[in-house]
Design a protein around this motif. Structure first.
Motif, short mmCIF file in Angstrom:
data_model
loop_
_atom_site.label_atom_id
_atom_site.label_comp_id
_atom_site.label_asym_id
_atom_site.label_seq_id
_atom_site.Cartn_x
_atom_site.Cartn_y
_atom_site.Cartn_z
N GLY A 2 -11.97 -15.21 6.78
CA GLY A 2 -11.13 -16.37 6.57
C GLY A 2 -9.69 -16.04 6.22
O GLY A 2 -8.89 -16.94 5.99
N PHE A 3 -9.35 -14.77 6.17
CA PHE A 3 -7.98 -14.36 5.87
C PHE A 3 -7.27 -13.92 7.15
O PHE A 3 -7.92 -13.59 8.14
N PRO A 4 -5.95 -13.90 7.15
CA PRO A 4 -5.19 -13.55 8.36
C PRO A 4 -5.50 -12.13 8.87
O PRO A 4 -5.91 -11.25 8.11
N VAL A 5 -5.28 -11.95 10.15
CA VAL A 5 -5.58 -10.68 10.81
C VAL A 5 -4.80 -9.53 10.18
O VAL A 5 -5.34 -8.42 10.04
N ASP A 6 -3.55 -9.74 9.78
CA ASP A 6 -2.77 -8.65 9.21
C ASP A 6 -3.38 -8.16 7.90
O ASP A 6 -3.34 -6.96 7.61
N GLN A 7 -3.99 -9.05 7.13
CA GLN A 7 -4.65 -8.63 5.89
C GLN A 7 -5.94 -7.88 6.19
O GLN A 7 -6.27 -6.90 5.51
N LYS A 8 -6.66 -8.28 7.22
CA LYS A 8 -7.86 -7.57 7.63
C LYS A 8 -7.51 -6.16 8.08
O LYS A 8 -8.20 -5.19 7.75
N ARG A 9 -6.42 -6.03 8.81
CA ARG A 9 -5.98 -4.71 9.29
C ARG A 9 -5.49 -3.84 8.14
O ARG A 9 -5.66 -2.61 8.17
N THR A 10 -4.91 -4.46 7.12
CA THR A 10 -4.47 -3.70 5.96
C THR A 10 -5.68 -3.13 5.22
O THR A 10 -5.67 -1.96 4.82
N LEU A 11 -6.74 -3.92 5.07
CA LEU A 11 -7.97 -3.41 4.45
C LEU A 11 -8.54 -2.26 5.27
O LEU A 11 -8.99 -1.25 4.72
N GLN A 12 -8.52 -2.41 6.58
CA GLN A 12 -9.03 -1.36 7.46
C GLN A 12 -8.19 -0.09 7.32
O GLN A 12 -8.73 1.02 7.28
N ALA A 13 -6.88 -0.23 7.20
CA ALA A 13 -6.00 0.92 7.05
C ALA A 13 -6.24 1.63 5.71
O ALA A 13 -6.08 2.85 5.61
N LEU A 14 -6.65 0.86 4.71
CA LEU A 14 -6.98 1.46 3.41
C LEU A 14 -8.36 2.13 3.44
O LEU A 14 -8.71 2.86 2.52
N GLY A 15 -9.14 1.85 4.48
CA GLY A 15 -10.48 2.44 4.59
C GLY A 15 -11.56 1.60 3.96
O GLY A 15 -12.65 2.09 3.69
N VAL A 68 1.03 3.09 0.14
CA VAL A 68 -0.29 2.64 -0.30
C VAL A 68 -0.15 1.53 -1.32
O VAL A 68 -0.88 0.53 -1.27
N ARG A 69 0.81 1.65 -2.23
CA ARG A 69 1.05 0.59 -3.21
C ARG A 69 1.45 -0.72 -2.52
O ARG A 69 1.04 -1.80 -2.94
N GLY A 70 2.22 -0.62 -1.45
CA GLY A 70 2.60 -1.82 -0.70
C GLY A 70 1.40 -2.47 -0.03
O GLY A 70 1.30 -3.70 -0.01
N MET A 71 0.49 -1.66 0.51
CA MET A 71 -0.71 -2.21 1.12
C MET A 71 -1.58 -2.90 0.07
O MET A 71 -2.14 -3.97 0.31
N ILE A 72 -1.70 -2.28 -1.11
CA ILE A 72 -2.47 -2.88 -2.19
C ILE A 72 -1.86 -4.21 -2.60
O ILE A 72 -2.55 -5.20 -2.81
N ARG A 73 -0.54 -4.25 -2.69
CA ARG A 73 0.15 -5.48 -3.07
C ARG A 73 -0.10 -6.59 -2.05
O ARG A 73 -0.23 -7.76 -2.41
N LYS A 74 -0.17 -6.23 -0.77
CA LYS A 74 -0.36 -7.22 0.28
C LYS A 74 -1.74 -7.88 0.20
O LYS A 74 -1.88 -9.07 0.50
N VAL A 75 -2.75 -7.12 -0.22
CA VAL A 75 -4.12 -7.66 -0.30
C VAL A 75 -4.62 -7.67 -1.75
O VAL A 75 -5.81 -7.50 -2.00
N ARG A 76 -3.73 -7.90 -2.68
CA ARG A 76 -4.09 -7.83 -4.11
C ARG A 76 -5.13 -8.86 -4.51
O ARG A 76 -5.81 -8.69 -5.51
#
Length: 59
Positions: free
Chosen positions: A14-27, A43-51
């Motif tokens: 239910g969340f946008p594709v860019d957030q799904k891809r950010t989770l995938q990039a974090l593993g 990495v801190r920026g990715m965490i902030r995006k999907v906090r």
């Protein structure tokens, strides 16, 4: 270098594709999964995006 442990606490459904891809990039793929990454500004920026989907675990 320092590391940071990241735990997924909420589903990505239910969340946008860019957030799904950010989770995938974090593993992160499943709820309650924990990964350890090097602590860097990117990495801190990715965490902030999907906090709202993850939490940082203290050692």
């Amino acid at each position: 270098m320092a590391t940071v442990k990241i735990k997924q606490i909420k589903s990505k459904i239910g969340f946008p594709v860019d957030q799904k891809r950010t989770l995938q990039a974090l593993g992160l793929h499943k709820i309650d999964q924990v990964v350890e990454k090097e602590d860097s500004p990117s990495v801190r920026g990715m965490i902030r995006k999907v906090r709202h989907l993850v939490t940082v675990i203290d050692k």
